[in-house]
Design a protein around this motif. Structure first.
Motif, PDB file in Angstrom:
ATOM      1  N   CYS A 159       0.831  -1.210   0.000  1.00 39.44           N
ATOM      2  CA  CYS A 159       0.000   0.000   0.000  1.00 39.44           C
ATOM      3  C   CYS A 159       0.868   1.263   0.000  1.00 39.44           C
ATOM      4  O   CYS A 159       1.932   1.291   0.616  1.00 39.44           O
ATOM      5  N   TYR A 193       0.202   4.041   1.481  1.00 43.34           N
ATOM      6  CA  TYR A 193      -0.051   4.942   2.596  1.00 43.34           C
ATOM      7  C   TYR A 193       0.738   4.566   3.860  1.00 43.34           C
ATOM      8  O   TYR A 193       1.918   4.818   3.934  1.00 43.34           O
ATOM      9  N   CYS A 194       0.104   3.952   4.845  1.00 41.41           N
ATOM     10  CA  CYS A 194       0.675   3.985   6.194  1.00 41.41           C
ATOM     11  C   CYS A 194       1.730   2.915   6.434  1.00 41.41           C
ATOM     12  O   CYS A 194       2.007   2.065   5.587  1.00 41.41           O
ATOM     13  N   GLN A 251       2.002  -1.001   5.868  1.00 43.29           N
ATOM     14  CA  GLN A 251       2.459  -1.473   4.551  1.00 43.29           C
ATOM     15  C   GLN A 251       1.757  -2.783   4.163  1.00 43.29           C
ATOM     16  O   GLN A 251       2.399  -3.797   3.839  1.00 43.29           O
ATOM     17  N   CYS A 252       0.428  -2.737   4.188  1.00 44.92           N
ATOM     18  CA  CYS A 252      -0.359  -3.913   3.824  1.00 44.92           C
ATOM     19  C   CYS A 252       0.014  -4.382   2.418  1.00 44.92           C
ATOM     20  O   CYS A 252       0.239  -3.579   1.513  1.00 44.92           O
ATOM     21  N   LEU A 289      -7.337  -4.943   3.896  1.00 49.04           N
ATOM     22  CA  LEU A 289      -6.950  -3.565   3.588  1.00 49.04           C
ATOM     23  C   LEU A 289      -8.003  -2.652   4.206  1.00 49.04           C
ATOM     24  O   LEU A 289      -9.148  -3.056   4.387  1.00 49.04           O
ATOM     25  N   CYS A 290      -7.628  -1.420   4.477  1.00 47.86           N
ATOM     26  CA  CYS A 290      -8.644  -0.451   4.893  1.00 47.86           C
ATOM     27  C   CYS A 290      -9.164   0.273   3.663  1.00 47.86           C
ATOM     28  O   CYS A 290      -8.676   0.077   2.549  1.00 47.86           O
ATOM     29  N   LYS A 315      -8.775   3.224   2.643  1.00 50.36           N
ATOM     30  CA  LYS A 315      -7.749   4.011   1.939  1.00 50.36           C
ATOM     31  C   LYS A 315      -6.972   3.112   0.978  1.00 50.36           C
ATOM     32  O   LYS A 315      -6.712   3.460  -0.169  1.00 50.36           O
ATOM     33  N   GLY A 316      -6.586   1.947   1.489  1.00 48.27           N
ATOM     34  CA  GLY A 316      -5.837   1.013   0.650  1.00 48.27           C
ATOM     35  C   GLY A 316      -6.652   0.517  -0.537  1.00 48.27           C
ATOM     36  O   GLY A 316      -6.169   0.496  -1.672  1.00 48.27           O
ATOM     37  N   MET A 376      -4.981   2.370  10.982  1.00 48.81           N
ATOM     38  CA  MET A 376      -4.503   1.158  10.295  1.00 48.81           C
ATOM     39  C   MET A 376      -5.378  -0.040  10.687  1.00 48.81           C
ATOM     40  O   MET A 376      -4.936  -0.944  11.420  1.00 48.81           O
ATOM     41  N   PRO A 377      -6.615  -0.070  10.202  1.00 48.32           N
ATOM     42  CA  PRO A 377      -7.588  -1.065  10.678  1.00 48.32           C
ATOM     43  C   PRO A 377      -7.132  -2.526  10.633  1.00 48.32           C
ATOM     44  O   PRO A 377      -7.449  -3.278  11.574  1.00 48.32           O
ATOM     45  N   PRO A 378      -6.408  -2.986   9.609  1.00 51.62           N
ATOM     46  CA  PRO A 378      -6.033  -4.413   9.653  1.00 51.62           C
ATOM     47  C   PRO A 378      -5.170  -4.781  10.863  1.00 51.62           C
ATOM     48  O   PRO A 378      -5.102  -5.947  11.254  1.00 51.62           O
TER      49      PRO A 378
HETATM   50 FE1  SF4 Z   1      -2.801   1.015   3.533  1.00 49.45          FE
HETATM   51 FE2  SF4 Z   1      -4.834   0.986   5.197  1.00 49.45          FE
HETATM   52 FE3  SF4 Z   1      -3.035  -0.974   5.242  1.00 49.45          FE
HETATM   53 FE4  SF4 Z   1      -2.353   1.417   6.119  1.00 49.45          FE
HETATM   54  S1  SF4 Z   1      -3.899   0.065   7.013  1.00 49.45           S
HETATM   55  S2  SF4 Z   1      -1.153   0.141   4.769  1.00 49.45           S
HETATM   56  S3  SF4 Z   1      -3.535   2.736   4.751  1.00 49.45           S
HETATM   57  S4  SF4 Z   1      -4.445  -0.503   3.584  1.00 49.45           S
END
Ligand code: SF4
Length: 706
Positions: A9, A11-12, A15-16, A48-49, A51-52, A183-185
């Motif tokens: 990913c 974003y955060c 790193q999903c 993934l969240c 955003k991802g 970072m929901p996951p």
């Molecule tokens: Fe991307 Fe969301 Fe995973 Fe963060 S938690 S790496 S933003 S998918």
């Protein structure tokens, strides 16, 4: 192209892992279209969240900049050929340096840049520009936790253990972090502690993460904003007073316990309750739970770190972890949850004003000699330490300060504290260059904007929150007019007759980075793209000939004697501004839908629709007192600025506290209110404790849309 590319990913820092498949190639006017799916990986387990899930929409965004843009005399932008834009930049850089000195040129980097770009940016600044004035937006996020880790352990790696280790914990204390939204996951890794009734969340707000403690899963501790240090000193006091310490661990692995014990003597539970609002029984229960010996982790986040005393607060969390014997042991530990995608790697390879690659100190003669050898220059040609981010930005427009600025991967107009001052500083510059995908609020102020590749269009490496180096891979070709930063550095270096080499091949840059890091604290010298592509889990330090270090501090800490330092810290007694009539404490933070300054996520239709604007959260009792209705317009003011937005009345916040997300620009920009006072050790700004007044707006004050 129908083949699927394994990457991560954009974003955060979690790193999903994700898989990208091109469905439509880039055209001269648009980026490629891409199908995106989650991929199995230990941190996200395929999840993934939102955003991802929606990240690929930006590749094909109609807002994307697809050719260099030059400011015109009438203030508008017009496209230009790359040669023309680069010639102009090189001419202005050389001219500014000749007229005002090398330190009149500043470079501002980002925690989202790959390791290769972060490394090359630091080298370019120091050798091609000869400036010491480089720093990055990670200073706003990670610097206090980094400083605390360095002084306690002799090393700073956000999580010194793999995220999966949390699965077996019975107790996890999370201070000032809201991973359920950021970072929901990640929250799947809290399930073990929740099942054991041991998830404890410290946050002035009842966040989505705090709500995970409901139904017997744990407890929510809701202190006064900014009182985290007192809370931690109180917990240390209880652990010592009730003889809950791990004395064998303290004796064999640490230094400084006696001084620490003396330093917390004044923080007895009743006094801590008076300062924090946390009942004494809850404090005692928490201390006993942490000492229960059933697998305990203490994790900190920006909520406790983004303060003028953030380094001391993170240090207190480490001290608590050390007296409990958690760090570097089986099934227990301390860590900090890094936010930005490459917040960890971004601070290891030379973007910080005081560091050289490999997390080396720029003031260390041996470090300078080693890096100079790799760069094939004399050590004296590497400038000394520069200014941390807030000071660097504050020097814009000041006598002897920055007159020319290059910005890479940052949107300082929205993300830096005291945003109106930053905007004024940018306006006072002689020349501003911004590399970005979009006209961010900062790019909109530039003299030249250079369009750069997005994550799916480039190779590189990122270092996740657990210190794992992972591969970013090219899934689609970039649109014709877009270039990588590595190419831009090479072209500018050539025009500036810079010493050393500036490869455009990420694998070559990584190999050079690995050599430059050899022997340093963040040693990548045993790593290569070949090894990473074999799928090895690569945690630094990874010296040549090793297999890396998933778990740090098992046998020793990084100080010369192998022992951790308990560094006694002191809290100032709060003056309780919220108790003064009409003054509230503002906390800033993130929302599920948006990332950092929102320059990217505000352009994703699904995310923008779900969260189109900032809303001020406040308690119903406070709202009633101020005459504020849910959804009504308010002015939030202090001496630095004013934010105008709608209100969200919610029971999830204390009556003395209000909350604003910091993703939004213009009149909704939370950082118009935040102070640019910084932590004296780390240079991190005070984002989480700002005094404000809130006033309900009458319809006619707001205008037609009120
Ligand atoms: Fe991307 Fe969301 Fe995973 Fe963060 S938690 S790496 S933003 S998918």
């Amino acid at each position: 192209m129908t083949e699927t590319t394994a990457t991560h990913c954009p974003y955060c820092a979690l790193q999903c892992a994700m898989a990208l498949t091109q469905t439509e190639a880039a055209t001269p006017g648009r980026g490629a279209r891409v199908a995106l799916a989650g991929r199995a990986f230990p941190t996200n387990r395929g999840g993934l969240c939102k955003k991802g899930w929606t990240a690929a929409e930006l590749i094909n965004s109609p807002d994307r900049i697809l050719e260099p843009m030059l400011r015109q005399p009438d203030g508008s932008f017009a496209p230009a050929a790359w040669d023309m834009a680069l010639n102009l930049i090189a001419e202005r850089l050389a001219g500014g340096r000749a007229e005002h000195g090398a330190d009149s040129v500043g470079v501002f980097g980002g925690g989202g840049l790959t390791n290769e770009k972060a490394y090359q940016l630091g080298k370019f600044a120091r050798l091609a520009l000869g400036t010491s004035r480089i720093d990055y937006n990670g200073r706003f996020c990670m610097s206090s936790a980094a400083a605390a880790g360095n002084r306690a352990f002799g090393l700073d790696r956000g999580l010194p253990f793999p995220v999966e280790d949390l699965d077996a914990a019975a107790t996890i204390l999370i201070l000032g972090s809201n991973p359920a939204q950021t970072m929901p996951p990640f929250i799947g890794h809290l399930d073990g502690a929740r099942a054991a009734g041991g998830l404890i969340v410290v946050d002035p707000r009842r966040t989505a993460t705090a709500r995970l403690t409901e139904n017997g899963a744990g407890s929510h501790v809701q202190p006064t904003p900014g009182s985290d240090l007192v809370l931690l000193l109180g917990l240390i006091n209880i652990v010592i007073a009730e003889k809950l310490v791990d004395q064998d661990y303290i004796d064999s692995r640490t230094i400084g316990f006696d001084e620490l014990r003396r330093s917390v003597g004044q923080w007895w539970p009743e006094r801590v309750q008076a300062q924090t609002g946390v009942p004494t029984q809850q404090l005692r229960d928490l201390a006993r739970r942490l000492a229960s010996g059933r697998g305990t982790y203490i994790l900190t986040g920006r909520g406790v770190e983004q303060h003028a005393d953030g380094t001391d607060t993170a240090t207190a969390a480490i001290n608590l972890s050390l007296i409990l014997g958690l760090v570097g042991t089986d099934h227990s530990g301390y860590g900090t949850l890094t936010g930005q995608g490459n917040g960890q790697g971004g601070r290891e390879h030379g973007q910080k004003c005081d560091q050289l690659p490999g997390y080396r100190k720029i003031t260390d003669p041996a470090a300078r000699a080693h890096v100079a050898g790799v760069w094939e220059v004399h050590p004296d040609s590497i400038p000394g330490a520069g200014l941390p981010a807030v000071e660097l930005l504050a020097s814009m427009g000041e006598s002897g300060g920055i007159r020319t600025l290059l910005v890479h991967g940052a949107n300082v107009v929205v993300s830096a504290p005291n945003a109106d001052r930053v905007r004024a500083g940018l306006a006072a510059l002689d020349f501003l260059v911004v590399c970005d995908f979009f006209f961010s609020e900062t790019a909109a102020l530039a003299d030249v904007v250079l369009p750069v590749t997005q994550w799916a269009e480039e190779d590189g490496t990122m270092t996740s929150l657990e210190g794992r180096v992972i591969r970013r891979r090219t899934a689609v070709a970039a649109p014709a007019g877009v270039r990588s930063e590595l190419w831009i550095f090479q072209e500018l270096a050539r025009r500036l007759d810079a010493p050393s080499r500036y490869s455009t091949d990420p694998a070559e840059v990584f190999d050079e980075l690995a050599r430059a890091s050899a022997g340093g604290p963040a040693d990548y010298s045993g790593l290569s793209y070949g090894l990473l592509d074999e799928g090895q889990a690569a945690y630094w330090p990874y010296p040549a000939g090793s297999t890396g270090t998933p778990r740090l501090f098992r046998d020793r800490f990084q100080h010369a004697d192998g022992r951790a330092r308990m560094f006694p810290v002191r809290a100032r007694v709060a003056d309780a501004p919220a108790q003064q009539r009409g003054i509230l404490t503002l906390i800033t933070g993130r929302l599920l839908e948006h990332y950092q300054s929102g320059a990217q996520t505000r352009r994703v239709p699904e995310l923008a629709l779900a969260r189109p604007e900032a809303r001020l959260q406040l308690h119903p009792a406070t709202a009633a007192q101020l005459g504020v209705a849910d959804g009504g317009w308010v002015d939030v003011t202090n001496s630095r600025g004013v934010v105008r937005c709608r209100a969200e009345v919610t029971l999830s916040i204390r009556h003395d506290t209000v909350f604003l997300p910091f993703h939004f620009p213009g009149e909704q920009s939370a950082n118009r209110l935040t102070d640019d006072v910084t932590d004296p050790v780390s240079g991190m700004p005070e984002f989480k404790r700002t005094t404000v007044r809130v006033r309900a707006l009458a319809g006619e004050e707001r205008g037609a849309d009120a």
